[in-house]
Write a protein that holds these residues in place. Structure first.
Motif, short mmCIF file in Angstrom:
data_model
loop_
_atom_site.label_atom_id
_atom_site.label_comp_id
_atom_site.label_asym_id
_atom_site.label_seq_id
_atom_site.Cartn_x
_atom_site.Cartn_y
_atom_site.Cartn_z
N ASP A 246 0.87 -1.17 0.00
CA ASP A 246 0.00 0.00 0.00
C ASP A 246 0.91 1.22 0.00
OD1 ASP A 246 -1.67 2.11 0.54
OD2 ASP A 246 -2.34 1.39 2.50
N LEU A 247 1.04 1.87 -1.15
CA LEU A 247 1.97 2.98 -1.27
C LEU A 247 1.35 4.32 -0.87
CD1 LEU A 247 3.91 2.16 -4.56
CD2 LEU A 247 4.16 1.23 -2.25
N ASN A 248 0.05 4.29 -0.51
CA ASN A 248 -0.65 5.52 -0.12
C ASN A 248 -0.47 6.62 -1.16
OD1 ASN A 248 -2.18 5.15 2.29
ND2 ASN A 248 -0.26 4.79 3.37
N ASP A 249 -0.42 6.21 -2.41
CA ASP A 249 -0.33 7.14 -3.51
C ASP A 249 -1.00 6.49 -4.72
OD1 ASP A 249 0.30 9.49 -4.78
OD2 ASP A 249 2.35 8.93 -5.27
N VAL A 250 -1.58 7.30 -5.56
CA VAL A 250 -2.24 6.77 -6.75
C VAL A 250 -1.22 6.58 -7.88
CG1 VAL A 250 -4.60 7.55 -6.34
CG2 VAL A 250 -2.92 9.15 -7.25
N ALA A 251 -1.57 5.71 -8.80
CA ALA A 251 -0.65 5.33 -9.86
C ALA A 251 -0.29 6.51 -10.76
CB ALA A 251 -1.26 4.20 -10.69
N TRP A 252 -1.18 7.50 -10.87
CA TRP A 252 -0.97 8.58 -11.83
C TRP A 252 -0.37 9.84 -11.19
CZ3 TRP A 252 -5.99 6.32 -11.53
CH2 TRP A 252 -6.80 6.85 -10.52
N SER A 253 0.00 9.78 -9.93
CA SER A 253 0.58 10.96 -9.30
C SER A 253 1.99 11.22 -9.83
CB SER A 253 0.64 10.79 -7.78
OG SER A 253 1.75 10.00 -7.42
N ARG A 254 2.46 12.43 -9.64
CA ARG A 254 3.81 12.77 -10.08
C ARG A 254 4.85 11.91 -9.36
NH1 ARG A 254 7.23 18.46 -9.67
NH2 ARG A 254 8.81 17.85 -11.19
N THR A 255 4.63 11.67 -8.06
CA THR A 255 5.60 10.90 -7.28
C THR A 255 5.71 9.46 -7.77
OG1 THR A 255 5.19 12.27 -5.34
CG2 THR A 255 6.23 10.14 -4.97
N THR A 256 4.56 8.81 -7.96
CA THR A 256 4.59 7.41 -8.39
C THR A 256 5.15 7.30 -9.80
OG1 THR A 256 2.78 6.75 -6.94
CG2 THR A 256 3.22 5.34 -8.83
N LYS A 257 4.80 8.22 -10.67
CA LYS A 257 5.35 8.18 -12.03
C LYS A 257 6.87 8.39 -12.02
CE LYS A 257 3.07 9.99 -15.48
NZ LYS A 257 2.36 10.97 -16.34
N LEU A 258 7.34 9.27 -11.13
CA LEU A 258 8.78 9.48 -11.03
C LEU A 258 9.45 8.26 -10.40
CD1 LEU A 258 11.25 11.17 -11.39
CD2 LEU A 258 10.67 12.46 -9.33
N PHE A 259 8.79 7.64 -9.43
CA PHE A 259 9.30 6.40 -8.85
C PHE A 259 9.49 5.34 -9.95
CE2 PHE A 259 7.89 2.11 -7.72
CZ PHE A 259 8.92 1.71 -6.87
N LEU A 260 8.50 5.21 -10.83
CA LEU A 260 8.60 4.24 -11.92
C LEU A 260 9.72 4.62 -12.89
CD1 LEU A 260 4.80 3.60 -12.59
CD2 LEU A 260 6.44 2.04 -11.52
N SER A 261 9.87 5.92 -13.15
CA SER A 261 10.95 6.35 -14.04
C SER A 261 12.33 6.06 -13.46
CB SER A 261 10.82 7.86 -14.32
OG SER A 261 9.65 8.15 -15.04
N LEU A 262 12.48 6.33 -12.17
CA LEU A 262 13.77 6.08 -11.51
C LEU A 262 14.09 4.60 -11.42
CD1 LEU A 262 13.49 8.64 -8.56
CD2 LEU A 262 15.04 8.82 -10.51
N SER A 263 13.08 3.80 -11.14
CA SER A 263 13.29 2.37 -10.92
C SER A 263 13.31 1.58 -12.22
CB SER A 263 12.20 1.81 -10.00
OG SER A 263 10.93 1.89 -10.62
N GLY A 264 12.59 2.08 -13.24
CA GLY A 264 12.46 1.33 -14.49
C GLY A 264 11.41 0.24 -14.42
N LEU A 265 10.62 0.23 -13.35
CA LEU A 265 9.60 -0.82 -13.20
C LEU A 265 8.36 -0.50 -14.04
CD1 LEU A 265 9.78 -1.53 -9.35
CD2 LEU A 265 11.06 -2.60 -11.22
N LEU A 266 7.56 -1.53 -14.27
CA LEU A 266 6.35 -1.42 -15.08
C LEU A 266 5.10 -1.56 -14.21
CD1 LEU A 266 7.39 -3.71 -18.08
CD2 LEU A 266 7.86 -1.28 -17.76
N ASP A 267 3.99 -1.03 -14.72
CA ASP A 267 2.71 -1.12 -14.02
C ASP A 267 1.76 -1.98 -14.85
OD1 ASP A 267 0.29 -0.81 -12.76
OD2 ASP A 267 0.50 1.35 -12.48
N PRO A 268 1.43 -3.19 -14.39
CA PRO A 268 0.58 -4.08 -15.19
C PRO A 268 -0.85 -3.59 -15.36
CG PRO A 268 0.91 -4.99 -12.99
CD PRO A 268 1.83 -3.79 -13.12
N ARG A 269 -1.27 -2.57 -14.62
CA ARG A 269 -2.63 -2.04 -14.77
C ARG A 269 -2.78 -1.17 -16.00
NH1 ARG A 269 -2.64 0.26 -8.83
NH2 ARG A 269 -0.66 0.89 -9.76
N ILE A 270 -1.69 -0.63 -16.50
CA ILE A 270 -1.79 0.27 -17.65
C ILE A 270 -2.44 -0.47 -18.83
CG2 ILE A 270 -0.44 1.50 -19.41
CD1 ILE A 270 1.46 2.35 -17.21
N GLY A 271 -3.52 0.11 -19.34
CA GLY A 271 -4.28 -0.51 -20.42
C GLY A 271 -5.29 -1.54 -19.96
#
Length: 359
Positions: A246-271
């Motif tokens: 539970d990251l207490n943040d939504v998938a589309w927030s600036r923080t989570t998107k930057l987290f994904l950019s920094l980590s290179g991880l993928l989000d299986p919910r997209i699409g």
């Protein structure tokens, strides 16, 4: 100017505020919480636009300008949530093979400490039969109630706490190099280590539950943002990696998107859809707070939100297949690289989160 036109202007300014707040970089809880209900805000903007179109006679350029600004606000909100609709391209491809020993299934459940419907979660675990179970907000009572699954889940990490940040990890697969960290706050644990697949291959895991920005938890989003971004920097494109909780943040927030950019991880919910996990009791106010992110050497077998089990969160279940030799041809999308401005913003957040007065 008649009453309807005055009301239209007032409603327009009110509904424009969430977008202005979301665009800003202020991290006060009441500002950052506007990042969450983007779908609801989008619907309200459309409703106000319809009201304005009826109320205005368009004798003034300001009335036209107001509708244009509302339209831009709607586009901004819709663009943020669009990737999580069925209209968008899938970032993670479905696995069509028959590999078994490389499969890994995970069930994540924020149980709500005061929830006493222990049997409901136990029954879900038995039915879904995941390899890993991560429970959040679990205290000593929950630990005792979940002890009945330990025969099937012999590998455990137990952090019972009364402060709503207890965390328990149960695994059918061998866990290695487990490290319980308190990344930002001494009150907030996280679990890091490796899980050994049936194939013998090892996968890095990070289990997180940072504090949310809220009047009862944290006045700002600084600590949450810093924890997520620190973990993202640590991963930094490393394969064979999973982050869930539970990251207490939504998938589309600036923080989570930057987290994904920094980590290179993928989000299986997209699409594939929102998979909203909070709030279980109020259908109108729901957004995705519980997440499973993974490196590009995984493909998807199954992803679903499970039914209520007495908590304010729905559990989420995912089944993945580890395919390290097919990274270049598995069809998975890529996460955008962070630009220099984003990297600087991440460093600012991390530095601020590490300061004693931020806790």
């Amino acid at each position: 100017m008649n009453i309807a036109e005055v009301a239209a202007y007032i409603l327009s300014f009110i509904i424009l505020f969430p977008t202005a707040a979301s665009i800003s970089r202020f991290d006060q809880w009441w500002i950052r919480d506007f990042d969450f209900p983007r779908l609801q805000i989008s619907v309200l903007i459309l409703a106000v636009m319809i009201f304005d179109a009826v109320a205005f006679d368009f004798s003034s350029i300001w009335e036209t300008a107001m509708l244009v600004v509302l339209g831009l606000s709607f586009i901004y909100q819709a663009a943020k949530i669009y990737p999580y609709t069925y209209l968008a391209s899938k970032q993670v491809m479905e696995y069509k093979g028959k590999e078994v020993d490389r499969q890994l299934s995970i069930l994540v459940s924020n149980v709500l400490t005061t929830n006493t419907k222990y049997d409901k979660l136990v029954k879900l675990i038995i039915r879904e039969n995941p390899d890993l179970v991560l429970t959040l907000e679990t205290d000593k009572t929950w630990e005792e109630q979940l002890s009945r699954i330990e025969e099937e889940y012999p590998y455990t990490v137990k952090i019972p706490l009364k402060n709503l940040y207890g965390m328990h990890l149960y695994s059918k697969l061998e866990l290695e190099d487990i490290d319980i960290k308190y990344i930002i706050s001494e009150e907030i644990p996280s679990i890091h280590g490796k899980v050994k697949l049936k194939s013998g291959e090892k996968v890095n895991i990070h289990c997180l539950h940072p504090k949310p920005p809220s009047p009862s938890e944290d006045d700002t989003s600084t600590n949450r943002d810093a924890e997520l971004l620190l973990v993202g920097k640590e991963i930094d494109g490393r394969n064979s990696t999973l982050v869930f909780g539970d990251l207490n943040d939504v998938a589309w927030s600036r923080t989570t998107k930057l987290f994904l950019s920094l980590s290179g991880l993928l989000d299986p919910r997209i699409g594939r859809g929102f998979f909203n996990t909070f709030h279980a009791q109020y259908p109108v106010f729901r957004w995705p707070l519980d997440h499973v992110f993974h490196s590009s050497d995984f493909m998807l077998l199954s992803l679903k939100r499970l039914e209520k089990m007495g908590s304010d969160h729905f559990p989420i279940f995912i089944k993945l297949v580890y395919q390290p030799e097919d990274v270049e041809k598995n069809g998975n999308g890529e996460t955008e690289e962070p630009d220099e401005e984003e990297k600087e913003w991440a460093e600012e957040k991390i530095d601020k989160g590490k300061q004693p007065d931020a806790h």
